[in-house]
Structure formats: C-alpha cells, structure tokens
Design a protein around this motif. Sequence first.
Motif, PDB file in Angstrom:
ATOM      1  N   LEU A  66       1.022  -1.146   0.523  1.00 23.68           N
ATOM      2  CA  LEU A  66      -0.029   0.135  -0.037  1.00 23.68           C
ATOM      3  C   LEU A  66       1.090   1.550   0.319  1.00 23.68           C
ATOM      4  O   LEU A  66       1.900   1.739   1.061  1.00 23.68           O
ATOM      5  CB  LEU A  66      -1.085  -0.079   1.588  1.00 23.68           C
ATOM      6  CG  LEU A  66      -2.057  -0.724   1.425  1.00 23.68           C
ATOM      7  CD1 LEU A  66      -2.803  -0.880   2.544  1.00 23.68           C
ATOM      8  CD2 LEU A  66      -3.512  -0.957   0.162  1.00 23.68           C
ATOM      9  N   ARG A  67       0.805   2.409  -1.057  1.00 20.92           N
ATOM     10  CA  ARG A  67       1.646   3.597  -0.950  1.00 20.92           C
ATOM     11  C   ARG A  67       0.093   4.560  -0.924  1.00 20.92           C
ATOM     12  O   ARG A  67      -0.954   4.606  -1.973  1.00 20.92           O
ATOM     13  CB  ARG A  67       2.326   3.525  -1.359  1.00 20.92           C
ATOM     14  CG  ARG A  67       1.697   3.361  -3.491  1.00 20.92           C
ATOM     15  CD  ARG A  67       3.256   4.084  -4.234  1.00 20.92           C
ATOM     16  NE  ARG A  67       2.682   4.679  -5.562  1.00 20.92           N
ATOM     17  CZ  ARG A  67       2.390   4.728  -6.629  1.00 20.92           C
ATOM     18  NH1 ARG A  67       3.994   3.594  -6.464  1.00 20.92           N
ATOM     19  NH2 ARG A  67       2.287   4.965  -7.297  1.00 20.92           N
ATOM     20  N   ILE A  68       0.178   5.365  -0.159  1.00 16.80           N
ATOM     21  CA  ILE A  68      -0.138   6.668  -0.348  1.00 16.80           C
ATOM     22  C   ILE A  68      -0.654   7.414  -2.334  1.00 16.80           C
ATOM     23  O   ILE A  68       0.112   7.424  -2.830  1.00 16.80           O
ATOM     24  CB  ILE A  68       0.298   7.894   0.665  1.00 16.80           C
ATOM     25  CG1 ILE A  68      -0.961   8.517   0.738  1.00 16.80           C
ATOM     26  CG2 ILE A  68       1.262   8.511   0.277  1.00 16.80           C
ATOM     27  CD1 ILE A  68      -0.345   9.963   1.927  1.00 16.80           C
ATOM     28  N   THR A  69      -1.524   7.461  -2.146  1.00 16.72           N
ATOM     29  CA  THR A  69      -2.044   8.823  -3.489  1.00 16.72           C
ATOM     30  C   THR A  69      -2.860   9.665  -3.537  1.00 16.72           C
ATOM     31  O   THR A  69      -3.537   9.612  -2.281  1.00 16.72           O
ATOM     32  CB  THR A  69      -3.022   6.707  -4.126  1.00 16.72           C
ATOM     33  OG1 THR A  69      -4.264   6.807  -3.913  1.00 16.72           O
ATOM     34  CG2 THR A  69      -2.176   5.959  -4.282  1.00 16.72           C
ATOM     35  N   GLY A  70      -2.868  10.144  -3.926  1.00 20.16           N
ATOM     36  CA  GLY A  70      -4.149  11.485  -4.399  1.00 20.16           C
ATOM     37  C   GLY A  70      -5.198  11.202  -4.695  1.00 20.16           C
ATOM     38  O   GLY A  70      -5.321  10.127  -5.705  1.00 20.16           O
ATOM     39  N   ARG A  71      -6.369  11.616  -4.952  1.00 20.24           N
ATOM     40  CA  ARG A  71      -7.021  12.164  -5.337  1.00 20.24           C
ATOM     41  C   ARG A  71      -7.936  11.785  -6.868  1.00 20.24           C
ATOM     42  O   ARG A  71      -9.385  11.526  -7.089  1.00 20.24           O
ATOM     43  CB  ARG A  71      -7.788  12.944  -4.063  1.00 20.24           C
ATOM     44  CG  ARG A  71      -7.790  14.472  -5.404  1.00 20.24           C
ATOM     45  CD  ARG A  71      -8.991  15.484  -4.492  1.00 20.24           C
ATOM     46  NE  ARG A  71      -8.754  17.069  -5.354  1.00 20.24           N
ATOM     47  CZ  ARG A  71      -9.584  17.217  -6.108  1.00 20.24           C
ATOM     48  NH1 ARG A  71     -10.640  16.383  -6.318  1.00 20.24           N
ATOM     49  NH2 ARG A  71      -9.643  18.470  -6.442  1.00 20.24           N
TER      50      ARG A  71
END
Length: 154
Positions: A66-71
């Motif tokens: 899992l990695r942070i993503t933009g909207r």
Amino acid sequence: MIPHTDAVSATANCDSMNVMFVKSPLASQRQCVAIVGGQYQGYHIQRWMRLVGEGSKGKQVGDAPLRITGRMTQASGYDELLYPNEKNLHYHQKIMKDYFTNLDDIKLELGNILKKMAVKNTVIVSTVNKGQSELLMNLVCSSRSRGFDLGNLL
C-alpha cells in the motif's frame, strides 16, 4: 462478522458524528476504511492503494505494498493529475509574463472596482474552482432570498 443494526440504534450514543462518503468505483475492488484516534482533531482523508508505476503508467496490483495516492488516482491506478509538459509550461509562462508586465495597470483597474463595491471599506473576496461553482450559486441564491446584501462580494 460485523453485526447489522439500524441507523437510530447505531447513533443512539453519539454526541457528535463524522460522516465520510466513500465509493468503490469497481465492484471487484475490496475497500477498507481505517479510523485512527489519539491525534489532533482532523478531517483530512488519506488514500492508500496497491499501485505500481506513476501517472499514466500507474496500475493497481494486488500484491504491491500500500502507498499513499492522490485523489485524482483512478481505481485502475491511472493518475489523472498529469504533470505539465514543455509546451504547457511555455504557454503558462507567457500568461504570467503578460500578467506581470501589466501588473500596475491591473492593480489600478482592480482598485477602482474595489472602491466602488466596498461597504464600510470592506470587500469579501471568494474563490472557487469550477467543480464548486454550484455551491457558490447556492450561497448567492440563499443569501439573496434571505435579504443579505452581497454587493461587496467579489
């Protein structure tokens, strides 16, 4: 198994409630929601996805970390927020150059407009993006229907 209940019973002991709207665009996508306490009172939502690649080359891969993503990242992994290319940069640099070249004239013209519309030396400046324009229209219509003067709203 999480027990099911009705809304009245589920909220009977709530003094306040935060509601978050989420939609899984793909029926096959498993979506999780994590509520983390113990920090400051905040309402920012972070989105994490199992992605490989960046931008237009991004794709969702089930065994990736899992990695942070933009909207703007689609369920498929495609990121709609693409960085500008050289042509876009030159186009916007020209606009900015024109703006700064004429800044004194723009300030003078804007100053005259603001002086005319000020109420008790006050002007309310509001900015919205196109996606929020309906909310601005709602504010204006609701305010007018209640007799609020919006003559100094810019």
